[in-house]
Design a protein around this motif. Structure first.
Motif, PDB file in Angstrom:
ATOM      1  N   TYR B 198     -12.329  -2.582  11.979  1.00 27.80           N
ATOM      2  CA  TYR B 198     -12.654  -1.419  12.801  1.00 27.80           C
ATOM      3  C   TYR B 198     -11.370  -1.011  13.517  1.00 27.80           C
ATOM      4  CZ  TYR B 198     -17.496  -2.759  11.983  1.00 27.80           C
ATOM      5  OH  TYR B 198     -18.695  -3.067  11.401  1.00 27.80           O
ATOM      6  N   ALA B 199     -10.864   0.155  13.174  1.00 35.27           N
ATOM      7  CA  ALA B 199      -9.568   0.548  13.740  1.00 35.27           C
ATOM      8  C   ALA B 199      -9.535   2.051  13.942  1.00 35.27           C
ATOM      9  CB  ALA B 199      -8.448   0.141  12.790  1.00 35.27           C
ATOM     10  N   ASP B 200      -8.601   2.501  14.770  1.00 27.91           N
ATOM     11  CA  ASP B 200      -8.481   3.938  14.973  1.00 27.91           C
ATOM     12  C   ASP B 200      -7.080   4.405  14.583  1.00 27.91           C
ATOM     13  OD1 ASP B 200      -6.922   2.956  16.940  1.00 27.91           O
ATOM     14  OD2 ASP B 200      -8.249   3.505  18.595  1.00 27.91           O
ATOM     15  N   GLN B 201      -6.805   5.674  14.876  1.00 34.09           N
ATOM     16  CA  GLN B 201      -5.515   6.223  14.450  1.00 34.09           C
ATOM     17  C   GLN B 201      -4.343   5.520  15.121  1.00 34.09           C
ATOM     18  OE1 GLN B 201      -7.814   7.636  16.273  1.00 34.09           O
ATOM     19  NE2 GLN B 201      -7.022   9.098  17.770  1.00 34.09           N
ATOM     20  N   HIS B 202      -4.581   4.927  16.299  1.00 39.49           N
ATOM     21  CA  HIS B 202      -3.478   4.233  16.981  1.00 39.49           C
ATOM     22  C   HIS B 202      -3.049   2.988  16.206  1.00 39.49           C
ATOM     23  CE1 HIS B 202      -4.052   6.990  20.203  1.00 39.49           C
ATOM     24  NE2 HIS B 202      -5.303   6.610  20.373  1.00 39.49           N
ATOM     25  N   PHE B 203      -4.003   2.400  15.513  1.00 38.64           N
ATOM     26  CA  PHE B 203      -3.671   1.252  14.660  1.00 38.64           C
ATOM     27  C   PHE B 203      -2.756   1.707  13.515  1.00 38.64           C
ATOM     28  CE2 PHE B 203      -4.984  -0.665  10.556  1.00 38.64           C
ATOM     29  CZ  PHE B 203      -4.418  -1.926  10.722  1.00 38.64           C
ATOM     30  N   ILE B 204      -3.131   2.840  12.903  1.00 36.81           N
ATOM     31  CA  ILE B 204      -2.325   3.370  11.796  1.00 36.81           C
ATOM     32  C   ILE B 204      -0.899   3.664  12.274  1.00 36.81           C
ATOM     33  CG2 ILE B 204      -2.075   5.295  10.179  1.00 36.81           C
ATOM     34  CD1 ILE B 204      -4.363   3.610   9.359  1.00 36.81           C
ATOM     35  N   TYR B 209       3.550   0.701   8.818  1.00 37.30           N
ATOM     36  CA  TYR B 209       3.602   0.694   7.353  1.00 37.30           C
ATOM     37  C   TYR B 209       2.475   1.568   6.797  1.00 37.30           C
ATOM     38  CZ  TYR B 209       3.251  -1.216   2.604  1.00 37.30           C
ATOM     39  OH  TYR B 209       3.183  -1.365   1.248  1.00 37.30           O
ATOM     40  N   TYR B 210       1.318   1.527   7.455  1.00 35.03           N
ATOM     41  CA  TYR B 210       0.158   2.292   6.981  1.00 35.03           C
ATOM     42  C   TYR B 210       0.277   3.769   7.321  1.00 35.03           C
ATOM     43  CZ  TYR B 210      -1.672  -2.438   6.773  1.00 35.03           C
ATOM     44  OH  TYR B 210      -1.832  -3.770   6.509  1.00 35.03           O
ATOM     45  N   ASN B 211       1.241   4.094   8.173  1.00 35.59           N
ATOM     46  CA  ASN B 211       1.380   5.491   8.591  1.00 35.59           C
ATOM     47  C   ASN B 211       2.215   6.290   7.604  1.00 35.59           C
ATOM     48  OD1 ASN B 211       0.769   7.539  10.323  1.00 35.59           O
ATOM     49  ND2 ASN B 211       2.486   7.160  11.711  1.00 35.59           N
ATOM     50  N   PRO B 213       2.729   8.316   4.449  1.00 34.49           N
ATOM     51  CA  PRO B 213       1.831   9.046   3.550  1.00 34.49           C
ATOM     52  C   PRO B 213       1.810   8.505   2.126  1.00 34.49           C
ATOM     53  CG  PRO B 213       3.100  10.565   4.874  1.00 34.49           C
ATOM     54  CD  PRO B 213       3.632   9.197   5.181  1.00 34.49           C
ATOM     55  N   LYS B 214       2.834   7.734   1.765  1.00 29.40           N
ATOM     56  CA  LYS B 214       2.830   7.121   0.432  1.00 29.40           C
ATOM     57  C   LYS B 214       1.682   6.131   0.288  1.00 29.40           C
ATOM     58  CE  LYS B 214       7.744   7.125  -0.226  1.00 29.40           C
ATOM     59  NZ  LYS B 214       8.710   6.210   0.365  1.00 29.40           N
ATOM     60  N   GLN B 215       1.194   5.621   1.410  1.00 32.23           N
ATOM     61  CA  GLN B 215       0.115   4.646   1.362  1.00 32.23           C
ATOM     62  C   GLN B 215      -1.254   5.313   1.269  1.00 32.23           C
ATOM     63  OE1 GLN B 215       0.697   1.365   1.116  1.00 32.23           O
ATOM     64  NE2 GLN B 215       2.859   1.935   1.117  1.00 32.23           N
ATOM     65  N   TRP B 216      -1.290   6.615   1.504  1.00 30.66           N
ATOM     66  CA  TRP B 216      -2.582   7.305   1.493  1.00 30.66           C
ATOM     67  C   TRP B 216      -2.834   7.891   0.108  1.00 30.66           C
ATOM     68  CZ3 TRP B 216      -0.883  10.826   6.145  1.00 30.66           C
ATOM     69  CH2 TRP B 216      -0.566  10.003   7.239  1.00 30.66           C
ATOM     70  N   ILE B 217      -4.035   7.742  -0.382  1.00 29.33           N
ATOM     71  CA  ILE B 217      -4.350   8.327  -1.682  1.00 29.33           C
ATOM     72  C   ILE B 217      -5.160   9.604  -1.492  1.00 29.33           C
ATOM     73  CG2 ILE B 217      -5.528   7.939  -3.877  1.00 29.33           C
ATOM     74  CD1 ILE B 217      -4.786   4.973  -3.536  1.00 29.33           C
ATOM     75  N   ILE B 218      -6.224   9.489  -0.722  1.00 28.64           N
ATOM     76  CA  ILE B 218      -6.992  10.698  -0.405  1.00 28.64           C
ATOM     77  C   ILE B 218      -7.213  10.726   1.099  1.00 28.64           C
ATOM     78  CG2 ILE B 218      -9.194  11.904  -0.720  1.00 28.64           C
ATOM     79  CD1 ILE B 218      -9.427  10.443  -3.422  1.00 28.64           C
ATOM     80  N   GLY B 219      -6.974  11.869   1.708  1.00 23.91           N
ATOM     81  CA  GLY B 219      -7.244  12.037   3.134  1.00 23.91           C
ATOM     82  C   GLY B 219      -6.167  11.412   4.002  1.00 23.91           C
ATOM     83  N   ASN B 220      -6.197  11.788   5.272  1.00 25.17           N
ATOM     84  CA  ASN B 220      -5.248  11.265   6.240  1.00 25.17           C
ATOM     85  C   ASN B 220      -5.979  10.333   7.200  1.00 25.17           C
ATOM     86  OD1 ASN B 220      -3.568  10.769   8.355  1.00 25.17           O
ATOM     87  ND2 ASN B 220      -2.832  12.888   8.554  1.00 25.17           N
ATOM     88  N   PRO B 221      -5.696   9.024   7.104  1.00 21.24           N
ATOM     89  CA  PRO B 221      -6.437   8.067   7.939  1.00 21.24           C
ATOM     90  C   PRO B 221      -6.343   8.397   9.431  1.00 21.24           C
ATOM     91  CG  PRO B 221      -5.066   6.913   6.357  1.00 21.24           C
ATOM     92  CD  PRO B 221      -4.715   8.357   6.239  1.00 21.24           C
ATOM     93  N   ASN B 222      -5.226   8.991   9.845  1.00 20.36           N
ATOM     94  CA  ASN B 222      -5.083   9.343  11.256  1.00 20.36           C
ATOM     95  C   ASN B 222      -6.215  10.253  11.730  1.00 20.36           C
ATOM     96  OD1 ASN B 222      -2.747   8.030  12.277  1.00 20.36           O
ATOM     97  ND2 ASN B 222      -1.546   9.284  10.860  1.00 20.36           N
ATOM     98  N   GLU B 223      -6.567  11.208  10.877  1.00 20.71           N
ATOM     99  CA  GLU B 223      -7.638  12.132  11.262  1.00 20.71           C
ATOM    100  C   GLU B 223      -9.014  11.506  11.060  1.00 20.71           C
ATOM    101  OE1 GLU B 223      -6.823  15.486   8.793  1.00 20.71           O
ATOM    102  OE2 GLU B 223      -4.845  15.785   9.711  1.00 20.71           O
TER     103      GLU B 223
END
Lengths: 109, 878
Positions: B198-204, B209-211, B213-223
Motif C-alpha cells: 500500500y503506497a502513494d505517489q510519495h513512495f514513487i 528508481y520507480y519514478n 518513466p522507463k519503469q512504467w508500462i501503462i499509466g503514471n503511478p504518481n497519478e
C-alpha cells in the motif's frame, strides 16, 4: 656550432684561467671573486658534468688532501674543442659588438 | 680555528648519509670533497651552526640529476626479453603437462569459487541501492525494551508518517508503505494471492528508481496512487492473472476484506535485490480507509524519511527523542520504546530486524568471503609447492642465465611471467566456467540472484585484483628463492644453501592446506548433523501426520464447523481442529499475562493460541495434568486455558497439578487453568520455548488442522477438495503439509550447508590435485632409490610406507591443528540455536577418516606406481 649558455661560458673561461688548479671549489671562488655573484655549488657541478659530456672539458682526479677529509679533487681542463668553442663564441661577440657605435671595448683601431 | 681544536667538528652526518644514498659512486668522492672543503672554510668564517645549515643547503643543492645513482644501463630490448620469458615459460609448462594441467584446473576451480562468491556478496550488499537517492533515505524503526530483551521492530504504527510530517521540517519527504504479502485477492470469482504494497505517489518519488518513466508500462503511478481504490500491477502479475498488461487495465479486484480496487496501471517488476518487493501497488488512501490509526498498534507499515545529505543525523537525535516522548512513550509507557533512523542501504544486513525484515547475516557474508580467499590460497599453494620442488631441476638453467649476465631481475621476471601465464589461463577458463555454472549455483543455494551473469566494471576490477593476487602469491616466493641462487654453486651441483628450508616450507604449506580442508569437512559434518537434528528433534507435537487447511476470509462460524464435521467423516482423517495458529508454521499470538493466584505479580509475555477442544489430540501434544476440553464450549468468552510447563515454571508453581484451577488473564479474558501440556515448540529451534497458553473457545479460526492416518493421503487430497467444493464452491482449496511448511523455516541453514558442502568438496579437490602433483614429482625423483631398495630386497608395502610416511606425518599434525579451530568455529555457529546438537568426538573422527582416506589414496596413486616398477627399468635410466 655547439650551443653554449652564458653560465657555461663563464665556467669554461674560469677553468681555462685557473690552468692546472681548476677544481670545484677553486672555480667557485674565482667566479665569486671576478663575477661578484656566487654560483651555487650544485649548479656549478651540474654545468661541469654537462660540459664534460659535451666534450668541452676533460677531467682527472688528483691526490687526496687532508682538508677535504682525505677525499680527492676532480680537476678540469679545456679540451681543444673547448678552446675552439670559446674562440667561436668570442668571435661572435666581437663581430656583433664592433658595429655598435659608442661602445668602447678597448680594441677599436 | 679554536672550534676545530676543541672537538674538530665534522659536517652533519645526516646530510652525508643522505648524499651517499642518492649519489652515484663515481660522483660522490670528489663532490663530497668539494662540499667538505667549503664547509671548513665556512666554519672559520661564520661558525658551526651556520656552516652546518649551509652544508645542508649545499647537499640539497647538489641533489641534481648529474649526481644521481644511475640505473644499470643494461641496454636490453625489454620487449624481446619479455617475449623470451614467455617462450621459455611455455617450454617449461609444456614439459610437465600433467602437473601443470592439475595446477591450472585447481586454480580455475578456485577462480570460479571466488567469482561466484564475489557476485553473491555484491548482490547481498546492493539491496535497495538502485535508488539514486538511497543515501538520503532512512527507515524509522522502534526499539521496545522488555525486561529481558530488546525487540527491534522495523515496522511503525500507522499514524507515524503524518505526525512526522507535521512535527519535523528537516525531512524532505515522509512517506509510509504497508506490506501485505501473500494476500488473497479475488478476480472474477477466482482466488489468487498477491504481494501487496500500500503506497502513494510519495513512495514513487521517494524510491526514485520507480519514478523513472522507463519503469512504467501503462499509466503514471504518481497519478494513479493518489486516488482511492486504485492499483498498479507489476507486469508479471498482470500477465499471470489477465494474460497481458493491456487486458489488465480497468479490471476490478477484490481484497479479502471485500474492498474493490480498480487496475489503473501496469509497471515493470521491481529488482530482486530490494527489501520491499511487491507484485502490486495499492493506493494508500485505500489502506487508510480500512486500517486503524493509533500509536498503540504496530502495524504492517514501514515509515521512511528523506533527509538531505548535508544534514547531520546525530543532530536530529534530541528532536527525535522529543517526538518519541510525545507520541510513542505517551502510549507505550516511559522508557519502554525509542526511535531510530536506519539508513536504507543498511536494512538488508541488519540482523537485529530479522524477525520482520528479510535480512542476511553479515557474518555469513564474511564467512563466504573468507572461504573464497582460503580456496584461492590453497590453489596457489599447489603452484608454490610444485615450483619449489622443481627448483632442483631448474637450477642449472638459472645458473646458466646468471653466468651469461642475467641479473636477479631477469630470473624474477622469468618466474613471474610463468606464474602470470598460468594465472591468466586459469582466470580466463574460470571466468567462462563461472558464467556457465552461475545459474546452477544460484539455484542450488536459493540465493535468488537471478541467472544473469553480469560483466560489470566492478567485476573486471575484481578480476584484475584477483590476477595480481594470484600472480604474486603464486610466483613471488619461488621467483625470489631462485633469483638468489649462486650461479657457481649451482653449476657445481650444490643446489640450495640449505635444502631443508624449502622442504619444511613445503611441508608447512601442505599442512596448511590440509588444515583448511579438514576444518571445512568438520564444519560440513556439524552443519549437516544440526540439519538432521531439525528433522529428528522431538518437537512436542507430531508434524508428520498433520495437514493444515486455510479457511481464510469472511466465512461464518457455522460453515467452518460444518467443514470440520465433514472432514472428520472421511475415512483417512483421524482428528481435526480449528485454531487461530499452528505451532511452527502459522505463527502464534503474543501478549501479556497476569495471574492473581500466583506470587508472581508482574506481567510477562506469553504466546497464545485459540483453539477448540480437539487441539491437543490433533497435534498429538501430551497432556500432563487436568483436562484439555471444556463443555459447553462457547463462542463469546474463553472459559478455560491449557498452559505449557514453561508457563507453570514462570509462575513459580512446583508441578502441573498445582496449577490446575488457578486463574490467569490473557488478552483481557480471565479464566482458570484446566490443563497442563508438555512443552512443545511454537517457533524454530533458534528460539527457546516460551510460556504458552491455549485458550478454549469457538471463533472464526483461520486454520483447520487435520491429523491423518495413512500414507496415501496425498491421493486423498482430491477427496477433501471435493468436500470443500460442496461447501465453498467459489473458493479455492488452500492447504499445506506441516512438515513441508516447516522445512522452509531453516532455509538459511540449508542454504549455508549447501554452500559449505560445495566449497568443501572443491577445496578438497584442489588440495588433492596439489598432493598428486607433489607426490608424482617426489616419487619420480626417488626412482633410483626405490630401485636400489627393491634390488636389496625391500617389499612393496615397505616402499609404499617410505613414500607415504612424509605425508602421514604432515596429516597427523594437521589433524591436531584443525581440531581447536573447527571446535571454536562450529561451536560459535551452534550458539545461534537455542536447541542444537552437541559437538562430539565422532564428528571430528569422521572428518579425520575422510581426510586420511583421501590423502592416502591420492598419495599412493603415485607411490604404488613407483613401488611396483621393475628395478631394472629404474636403474637403467640415466
Amino acid at each position: 656550432m655547439i650551443k653554449l649558455g652564458a653560465f657555461e661560458e663563464l665556467v669554461l673561461l674560469a677553468v681555462g684561467a685557473l690552468g692546472e688548479e681548476a677544481y670545484g671549489v677553486a672555480i667557485k671562488a674565482l667566479l665569486t671573486e671576478k663575477g661578484g655573484k656566487k654560483p651555487s655549488i650544485g649548479a656549478l657541478h651540474s654545468a661541469l658534468y654537462r660540459l664534460e659530456d659535451k666534450g668541452l672539458l676533460k677531467s682527472w682526479e688528483g691526490g687526496a688532501t687532508a682538508e677535504r677529509g682525505g677525499r680527492r679533487k676532480k680537476f678540469y681542463s679545456l679540451t681543444s674543442f673547448g678552446i675552439k668553442t670559446l674562440e667561436e663564441a668570442h668571435q661572435l661577440r666581437m663581430d656583433l659588438s664592433k658595429d655598435i657605435k659608442g661602445l668602447n671595448l678597448g680594441f677599436h683601431e | 680555528m679554536d672550534s676545530m681544536n676543541k672537538t674538530s667538528p665534522k659536517p652533519p652526518q645526516l646530510a652525508d648519509r643522505f648524499m651517499e644514498w642518492f649519489c652515484s659512486p663515481e660522483v660522490i668522492e670528489t663532490l663530497q670533497g668539494d662540499l667538505h672543503e667549503l664547509y671548513y672554510e665556512r666554519l672559520d668564517e661564520m661558525g658551526r651552526k651556520r656552516a652546518n645549515l649551509h652544508y645542508y643547503l649545499d647537499v640539497l643543492d647538489v641533489c641534481r640529476p648529474f649526481a644521481w645513482k644511475k640505473r644499470k644501463s643494461t641496454r636490453i630490448n625489454h620487449l624481446d626479453m619479455l617475449s623470451n620469458h614467455f617462450k621459455i615459460s611455455l617450454r617449461h609448462l609444456s614439459k610437465d603437462i600433467g602437473g601443470n594441467l592439475l595446477n591450472i584446473t585447481g586454480l580455475m576451480l578456485g577462480v570460479v569459487c571466488c567469482i561466484i562468491i564475489f557476485l553473491t556478496i555484491k548482490y547481498e550488499t546492493s539491496f535497495d541501492s538502485f535508488h539514486e537517492n538511497n543515501k538520503e533515505l532512512y527507515r524509522v524503526t522502534n526499539n521496545y525494551y522488555y525486561p529481558t530483551f530488546t525487540m527491534y521492530v522495523g515496522q511503525t504504527p500507522n499514524p507515524m508518517a503524518e505526525a512526522l510530517k507535521t512535527d519535523f521540517t528537516a525531512f524532505e519527504k515522509v512517506f509510509a508503505i504497508s506490506t501485505n504479502y501473500d494476500h488473497p485477492i479475488t478476480v472474477e470469482e477466482e482466488l489468487y494471492t498477491s504481494d501487496i504494497l500500500y503506497a502513494d505517489q510519495h513512495f514513487i518519488q521517494g524510491f526514485d528508481y520507480y519514478n523513472d518513466p522507463k519503469q512504467w508500462i501503462i499509466g503514471n503511478p504518481n497519478e494513479i496512487l493518489a486516488k482511492i481504490n486504485t492499483t498498479v500491477l507489476t507486469q508479471s502479475l498482470a500477465e499471470k492473472i489477465f494474460g497481458s498488461s493491456q487486458e489488465a487495465v480497468g479490471k476490478i479486484m477484490t481484497l479479502s476484506n471485500e474492498t474493490k480496487i480498480e487496475v489503473a496501471g501496469v509497471m515493470k517488476d521491481p529488482p530482486s535485490n530490494t527489501n520491499f518487493p511487491f507484485e502490486q501497488l495499492v493506493s494508500r488512501l485505500t489502506y487508510e480507509s480500512f486500517a486503524g490509526s493509533h500509536f498503540g498498534n504496530v502495524s504492517i507499515t514501514n515509515t521512511f524519511v528523506q533527509i538531505p545529505e548535508a544534514v547531520d543525523i546525530a543532530q536530529l537525535r534530541p528532536a527525535l527523542d522529543a517526538f518519541n516522548e510525545k507520541y510513542m512513550e505517551a502510549v507505550w509507557g516511559e522508557d519502554f520504546v525509542s526511535m531510530d533512523l536506519q539508513p536504507l542501504a543498511e536494512i538488508h544486513l541488519d540482523e537485529r530486524f530479522s524477525s520482520d525484515t528479510y535480512t542476511t547475516n553479515k557474518s555469513y557474508l564474511w564467512t563466504l568471503g573468507f572461504i573464497g580467499l582460503l580456496i584461492i590460497v590453497i590453489a596457489c599453494i599447489n603452484f608454490v609447492n610444485l615450483a619449489t620442488a622443481k627448483g632442483v631441476k631448474r637450477s642449472l638453467e638459472i645458473g646458466m642465465r646468471k653466468i651469461l649476465g642475467g641479473s636477479k631481475q631477469h630470473i624474477l621476471g622469468q618466474f613471474m611471467s610463468e606464474s602470470f601465464l598460468l594465472a591468466i589461463v586459469a582466470l580466463g577458463l574460470g571466468l567462462l566456467l563461472a558464467q556457465y555454472s552461475f545459474p546452477y549455483f544460484s539455484e542450488l543455494t536459493n540465493l535468488n540472484i537471478g541467472n544473469d551473469f553480469v560483466y560489470s566494471p566492478i567485476l573486471w576490477l575484481f578480476i584484475l585484483g584477483l590476477l595480481v593476487f594470484i600472480c604474486l602469491s603464486m610466483g613471488l616466493y619461488p621467483a625470489m628463492l631462485f633469483s638468489k641462487f649462486q650461479p657457481l654453486q649451482v653449476i657445481r651441483g650444490k643446489v640450495m644453501a640449505s635444502p631443508s628450508k624449502g622442504v619444511s616450507l613445503r611441508r608447512g604449506l601442505i599442512a596448511f592446506q590440509l588444515v583448511i580442508s579438514q576444518v571445512l569437512i568438520i564444519a560440513a559434518i556439524v552443519i549437516g548433523s544440526q540439519l538432521d537434528y531439525f528433522q529428528s528433534k522431538d518437537l512436542g507435537f507430531e508434524k508428520e501426520s498433520l495437514m493444515v487447511v486455510k479457511v481464510l476470509g469472511n466465512i461464518p462460524i457455522e460453515k467452518r464447523l460444518a467443514l470440520k464435521q465433514k472432514f472428520e467423516q472421511l475415512s483417512f482423517v483421524e482428528e481435526t481442529t480449528l485454531s487461530s495458529h499452528i505451532p511452527m508454521s502459522a505463527g502464534h499470538g503474543s501478549t501479556g499475562l497476569t495471574s492473581q493466584d500466583s506470587e508472581i505479580k508482574d506481567r510477562f509475555n506469553v504466546q497464545y493460541i485459540y483453539a477448540d477442544n480437539d487441539f491437543l489430540d490433533a497435534m498429538d501434544i501430551e497432556l500432563l495434568a487436568g483436562k484439555a476440553s471444556i463443555s459447553p464450549i462457547t463462542e463469546d468468552t474463553v472459559r478455560g486455558y491449557v498452559v505449557n510447563e514453561t508457563l507453570i515454571g514462570r509462575l513459580a508453581w512446583d508441578n502441573p497439578e498445582e496449577a490446575i484451577g488457578k486463574r490467569i488473564t490473557v488478552n483481557g479474558s480471565e479464566a482458570r487453568i484446566m490443563g497442563v501440556a508438555k512443552d512443545f515448540h511454537t517457533q524454530s529451534l533458534h528460539r527457546q520455548i516460551k510460556p504458552v497458553a491455549i485458550a478454549y473457545g469457538i471463533r472464526d479460526y483461520p486454520y483447520l488442522g487435520v491429523k491423518y492416518k495413512t500414507d496415501g493421503l496425498r491421493a486423498s487430497v482430491g477427496q477433501m477438495e471435493d468436500t470443500w467444493k460442496t461447501l465453498f464452491p467459489d473458493r479455492n482449496f488452500d492447504y499445506f503439509f506441516q512438515n513441508e511448511q516447516m522445512g522452509t523455516m531453516y532455509d538459511t541453514e540449508v542454504r549455508f550447508s549447501k554452500i559449505i558442502k560445495a566449497f568443501t568438496i572443491i577445496s578438497i579437490i584442489i588440495a588433492c590435485f596439489g598432493l598428486i602433483g607433489l607426490s608424482a614429482f617426489s616419487s619420480v625423483r626417488r626412482f633410483k632409490e626405490i630401485g636400489v631398495r627393491k634390488v636389496l630386497g625391500a617389499s612393496v608395502p615397505s616402499i609404499l610406507f617410505l613414500i607415504s610416511k612424509e605425508f602421514i606425518f604432515i596429516m597427523l599434525i594437521s589433524f591436531a591443528l584443525s581440531y581447536p579451530i573447527a571446535h571454536y568455529l562450529t561451536g560459535a555457529w551452534l550458539q545461534e540455536f537455542a536447541y542444537s546438537v552437541d559437538l562430539s568426538w565422532w564428528m571430528f573422527a569422521k572428518a579425520c577418516i575422510i581426510t586420511t582416506i583421501l590423502t592416502l589414496l591420492t598419495v599412493s596413486f603415485q607411490s604404488v606406481k613407483a613401488a611396483l616398477i621393475n628395478p631394472v627399468e629404474s636403474l637403467r635410466r640415466e
